[in-house]
Structures are given as C-alpha cells and as structure tokens.
Design a protein around this motif. Sequence first.
Motif, PDB file in Angstrom:
ATOM      1  N   MET A   6      15.655  -7.493   6.943  1.00  0.00           N
ATOM      2  CA  MET A   6      15.787  -6.047   6.775  1.00  0.00           C
ATOM      3  C   MET A   6      16.600  -5.680   5.535  1.00  0.00           C
ATOM      4  N   ASN A   7      17.207  -6.681   4.910  1.00  0.00           N
ATOM      5  CA  ASN A   7      18.058  -6.426   3.752  1.00  0.00           C
ATOM      6  C   ASN A   7      17.569  -7.131   2.495  1.00  0.00           C
ATOM      7  N   LEU A  55      23.792 -16.900   4.696  1.00  0.00           N
ATOM      8  CA  LEU A  55      23.139 -15.588   4.658  1.00  0.00           C
ATOM      9  C   LEU A  55      24.090 -14.485   5.125  1.00  0.00           C
ATOM     10  N   SER A  56      24.991 -14.809   6.036  1.00  0.00           N
ATOM     11  CA  SER A  56      25.920 -13.787   6.539  1.00  0.00           C
ATOM     12  C   SER A  56      26.923 -13.352   5.475  1.00  0.00           C
ATOM     13  N   ILE A  57      27.066 -14.144   4.432  1.00  0.00           N
ATOM     14  CA  ILE A  57      27.968 -13.778   3.341  1.00  0.00           C
ATOM     15  C   ILE A  57      27.191 -13.521   2.047  1.00  0.00           C
ATOM     16  N   ALA A  58      25.862 -13.453   2.154  1.00  0.00           N
ATOM     17  CA  ALA A  58      25.001 -13.250   0.985  1.00  0.00           C
ATOM     18  C   ALA A  58      24.880 -11.783   0.619  1.00  0.00           C
ATOM     19  N   ASN A  63      22.512  -5.487  -3.953  1.00  0.00           N
ATOM     20  CA  ASN A  63      23.709  -6.332  -4.015  1.00  0.00           C
ATOM     21  C   ASN A  63      24.776  -5.967  -2.994  1.00  0.00           C
ATOM     22  N   ALA A  64      24.381  -5.293  -1.917  1.00  0.00           N
ATOM     23  CA  ALA A  64      25.325  -5.018  -0.836  1.00  0.00           C
ATOM     24  C   ALA A  64      25.426  -6.269   0.038  1.00  0.00           C
ATOM     25  N   LYS A  65      26.630  -6.636   0.390  1.00  0.00           N
ATOM     26  CA  LYS A  65      26.845  -7.813   1.231  1.00  0.00           C
ATOM     27  C   LYS A  65      26.236  -7.566   2.607  1.00  0.00           C
TER      28      LYS A  65
END
Length: 184
Positions: A6-7, A55-58, A63-65
């Motif tokens: 979704m991101n 991915l949880s810190i990507a 470019n929003a975390k």
Amino acid sequence: YATDLMNGFKQTSIVVDSPVCIGNWCPRNYSGGHSGAMTLIQAITNSVNVIPVKLSIALGNGNAKIGRAKIVETAHKMGIRSALPDTPSLPLGADGITVLEHTTAYAAFPNGGMAVEHHAVIDIRTAAGNLIWNFDRDGKKPVRVLPPQVAADMVMMMNSVVENGTGRRAQLDGIKVAGKTGTT
C-alpha cells in the motif's frame, strides 16, 4: 507485506537480505545466513525474516518511512483487536494474538480487501421458527480495508508460499491454496 504494497512496493520490488540491527536486536533467518537481493514475493515465499524487518524501516512512495505504526494500523483495520506493541520484531508477528484474530484479519485477502466480522450465529428464530435476525441481512457489513489490488497481490504471494516455498506441505490436490508459514 500488505502495508508495504500500500506504500509503493510491488511483488517484484527488490530488497536486500543482509544483516540489520534495530538497537541491540538483530533478526536472523532460519538458515542462519543471508541470500542477498530478492523480490518481495521471493522473500515471503521463503519466509526470510530479515526482509519484513527491513521493510518496516524502509521508505515508501514519497520517501515517507513505512514504520511499525502503519503496520499496526493495517492490522487493526483488518481485524486484529489486540494491542500490538511497537517492538522491532512486530513485522515478524512476534507478538501473541488469537487464532481467531489472525484468521479474521487474513480473510480480508481472499475477500478482495474487505474486512470480515467473525461470528458464530447465522440465524435467530422464534420458537415457531420465524426469523428474527440473520447475519447476512442484519450483521455488520464488510468494509474496505485494503485496495483490491493489494489483496489480490497478497493472495498471489501467499499462494507462492504454498506452491513454491515453506508452505508446500499445505498443498491440496486440485485446490488453489494460499498461506504463510512462521516460526512462532
């Protein structure tokens, strides 16, 4: 993975399976090693632990975390009611939830992104047999929690887990199966 899709990530997005630490916690893969660059579908198929943590810190679109808060938000929309602590191991499902919550949340994938409400009662009738309440008619209506394409991509990715990866023993003759393995 659904939150990542979704991101801005795709099944074919490349992430590198290499050492990563968050504070003093460093996730490890079951194999003990690392496999280098791989797609998201390869990572979920082979249950690579490091990739969901990375991915949880990507960074996602714009470019929003992505962050664990978005993962928790997605999980709650899908039907997880338990509090999920903001711990580095969250993307691995390293927190206890009930099987009912888990299956309710996962049902949004084959349901095209629509959340389902778990229930045990289908009908309530009077002693004479007259219908008072029916779940399909009177129960909570499904609500969209995932874009349809994200739900379809998740089903495809989880089907790969069963057909090509760590979930092969869940295959059923003549039936298309999707699932996800884990170590907890």
